[in-house]
Scaffold this motif. Structure first.
Motif: not given
Length: 799
Positions: A229-233, A285-291, A321-325
């Protein structure tokens, strides 16, 4: 002695110093290595001075400078020799084990780590250290108090040496305990929040790489420890701007080390996307908006910002990375309007905006001076989500005009490819064709949108030069995608008719005639689907290949080739040999009977999809088995088998059914009789086909004999004609050289003329003489003889 009196400490330290000064008079390697082993064993002595001296001795092994004063007759041992002896003596393993003795003494621990840092440069020593579980031991000490910072530095250096010189999997497994992950996390956070020096940032990044390796190991408790979680944030907090207590007070600079940190964090996201347990954390943790933050046209960087090259590298990395997520977070993907962002971004990629890519990074390959890298990775994202066949995603794309936009991009890439063909442009075109094929596959309206413009673009791909298939750039993949994209045409009569007008069926048959085995199945499948259009069969029948080859002949050749590879038994004329299983492959005959549930297809059924015979049969059914042009007797023999393919296949299934029944129980008498009758019908079909094949061969043999007789008769007539000509020439020579023979010929001529006259005399009719007055030669005036004038020539000769 040292346990009794401290006075022995100094002499012992002096003796240990001698380890680095031993001369080459010592020739017994075993003794020297054993001596070093005992030196390491002295780490058990509870004396800080002795332990430090031992470590200094080990460090001195790596000093390549020779001593200033040399004793006469002696030569100092080389550093390589001492290092080799240390390896044989197992000194590295002993020092790792001694860490437990000095865990409360910082100075001694740092000296041991310094010695291990030198020893870990050797693969042999690293393997010895791993036997003592060096990786886990070192990781557990990372959080120990050390104002100098040497503890973390030396420990991380040793861990890196272990990763490079031993099995990476073994090191990761040793670090995958909960205690090690917690220790790694805490020291990483400490360096992240309080490390402001260049050295601290480099060390932080080194530890993050180790954490990234742990993230790839499903057994590592990265999620349980909160490290994931820390790394994702950390990877997303600069883009989403949402306060999070985990990174409170953290501010990244635009230094090179922080740039590397950002790339490493993106890599971590990529590795976590492969772990199903981390999907929930990625969503929360909002990975999609960040990418998606990076899916926008590039702008000129500000003064306090990433450079243009750095931003482009981060942008391409994020989209990759978005292509994987994206396939994992479809709901988030749609809620963030990712399709809209990507289509707008692609529009910018083919626009006239004066942007020139740097092309410096791994992901920017081929993108210098253009926007091809951005286009390439954006299309990869679309491909990853469209390949899910999710109706909501595909509908959202099509509603925004994706089909027409993709066709425009395809034309742009095809024109670029004409200027300079490379792997990136070919990949872009292949991905667009794949997207179109999936979007249009089962929707008639979308196929109509594709029809005219799409067919015009598609035809040149099918006309590709066959030599390019072996270029290694990806032409073969592009051709397969183009053939797959024909699903946008099949089923839409407007598109099908236009494809036929463009001679598409001829192009497909030309491709099939190349005899590329990997193309057989897909091309035959396409032709079968096109045959639902009544105009298609006439195109197939009209086609002619090299040496005036017909489509029927080509299909029969492919059938024979397929059966040869399958090991189907035939005699030398191509006739059926096995009446019970006439089309069974060698593998099929070797297969044992295995009772299976009704829901599972048997081997005979599965075999249909594993070769092209069923598709050839379907095509010939559409063309008809009668009056096929361009076939030889051998072709008709094979055609008899193809015509009864479905009968033979039904017989195979019944045979399997009978065999399975006998394995389980004995059928009742009526059922057994019915099964025997069915088997007999199948065998009779085989015999009937074999008989038909024999008749075809006999008919051909009879025809060949008749043609031979005609040829012989013609030859006889030619020889007879030559004899007549020769005889007439001999007669001519006789008349010209023998006067008596000439008079005899004259008398015969007169008699012949007299006999040819009518016996009834006409009234007042003139009588003409046949003699030529004043004739003084035995031959007539030379003149050209017409084609059929041999008889006339003889008549003149006689005269």
């Amino acid at each position: 002695k040292m346990n009794e009196q401290d006075a022995f400490t100094e002499p012992l330290c002096e003796l240990i110093k001698l380890c680095g000064l031993l001369s080459k008079k010592i020739k017994n390697f075993v003794n020297y290595s054993f001596f070093l082993f005992l030196t390491g064993y002295l780490m058990r002595v509870p004396s800080s001075q002795v332990r430090i001296q031992i470590c200094k001795c080990v460090v001195s092994f790596y000093n390549m400078e020779l001593p200033r004063k040399l004793l006469s007759g002696y030569q100092p041992t080389s550093a390589n020799y001492k290092i080799q002896m240390a390896e044989l003596g197992g000194l590295a393993e002993t020092l790792v084990l001694s860490l437990a003795l000095v865990e409360d003494q910082l100075t001694e621990k740092l000296w041991v780590l310094k010695a291990l840092q030198h020893l870990s440069s050797s693969g042999v020593n690293c393997r010895l250290m791993m036997k003592a579980r060096a990786a886990s031991r070192l990781c557990l000490y990372l959080n120990d108090i050390d104002p100098s910072g040497q503890l973390v530095f030396r420990s991380s250096e040793i861990l890196w040496n272990l990763l490079e010189n031993t099995s990476k999997e073994e090191v990761v497994n040793q670090l995958s305990s909960l205690e090690c992950v917690y220790a790694l996390k805490e020291v990483f956070v400490d360096l992240l929040m309080h490390g402001f020096r260049h050295y601290d940032r480099q060390l932080r990044n080194d530890l993050l790489v180790i954490a990234m390796l742990l993230a790839q190991n499903p057994a590592a408790p990265m999620i349980e420890s909160g490290f994931t979680k820390l790394l994702i944030v950390l990877a997303t907090f600069t883009e989403v701007k949402i306060p999070n207590p985990l990174v409170k007070g953290l501010k990244l600079t635009y230094s090179y080390e922080d740039f590397e940190l950002k790339k490493l964090l993106f890599n971590v996201i990529g590795f976590l996307s492969k772990d199903p347990r981390a999907v929930q954390l990625l969503s929360e943790n909002d990975v999609m908006p960040a990418l998606l933050y990076y899916v926008k046209p590039n702008q000129k960087p500000g003064f306090h910002d990433w450079s243009a090259a750095q931003y482009e590298e981060l942008q391409l990395h994020a989209i990759a990375i978005l292509a994987s997520v994206a396939p994992l977070l479809v709901d988030k993907y749609l809620s963030c309007q990712a399709n809209t962002l990507l289509l707008v971004f692609l529009e910018w990629c083919i626009g006239q905006d004066p942007f020139f890519g740097q092309g410096n990074s791994f992901h920017g390959r081929g993108g210098r001076g253009n926007k091809l890298a951005q286009m390439r990775y954006s299309l990869r994202v679309l491909r990853s989500v469209v390949s899910l066949h999710d109706d909501a995603v595909n509908l959202n794309l099509c509603d925004q005009g994706a089909i027409s936009q993709l066709l425009d991009i395809l034309k742009y890439a095809a024109n670029k490819s004409k200027e300079k063909e490379d792997a990136i442009l070919l990949e872009i075109q292949a991905n667009i064709l794949f997207l179109l094929s999936v979007l249009c596959e089962n929707d008639l309206h979308r196929k109509e949108l594709f029809s005219y413009e799409g067919v015009d673009i598609l035809v040149p791909f099918i006309q590709m030069d066959p030599k390019k298939l072996y270029s290694g750039l990806g032409h073969n993949c592009l051709l397969f995608c183009a053939l797959d994209c024909l699903s946008c045409v099949v089923g839409c009569y407007i598109a099908e008719d236009y494809f036929l007008e463009k001679q598409g069926i001829f192009l497909l048959l030309d491709l099939l005639a190349l005899k590329q085995k990997n193309l057989y199945s897909i091309i035959l499948g396409i032709l079968v689907e096109f045959c639902d259009n009544p105009k298609t069969t006439s195109h197939i029948s009209t086609w002619r290949g090299e040496k005036d080859q017909t489509a029927a002949n080509l299909l029969i050749q492919l059938w024979r080739q397929e059966e040869l590879e399958l090991g189907v038994k035939h005699d030398r004329y191509g006739r059926i040999v096995d009446m019970k299983r006439p089309i069974a492959s060698s593998l099929q005959k070797q297969q044992e009977v295995v009772p299976m549930p009704a829901s599972c297809p048997s081997f005979a059924i599965m075999e249909i999809s594993e070769n092209i015979r069923a598709k050839i049969y379907s095509l010939l059914c559409k063309l008809g088995f009668e009056n096929l042009p361009g076939l030889s007797a051998k072709d008709f023999v094979t055609l008899a088998i193809i015509e009864h393919y479905i009968d033979f296949k039904v017989g195979e299934v019944w045979r399997e059914l009978c065999a399975e029944l006998k394995e389980e129980f004995r059928p009742v008498t009526p059922d057994e009789e019915a099964l025997k009758f069915i088997s007999k019908v199948s065998e009779d079909t085989g015999r009937m086909v074999a008989t038909l094949q024999t008749e075809v061969l006999e008919s051909q043999h009879h025809k060949e004999i008749q043609e031979e007789e005609k040829t012989y008769t013609k030859i006889q007539a030619i020889h007879k004609q030559r004899e007549i000509v020769n005889k007439s020439w001999e007669n001519f020579l006789t008349r010209t050289s023998n006067y008596e023979a000439l008079k005899k010929a004259k008398r015969l001529q007169e008699k012949s003329v007299e006999a040819s006259r009518s016996k009834l005399k006409t009234q007042n009719g003139a009588v003409h003489s046949t003699d030529i007055k004043g004739l003084s030669t035995t031959v007539s005036k030379p003149q050209r003889i017409s084609g059929g004038g041999i008889a006339s020539w003889l008549l003149v000769s006689y005269m």
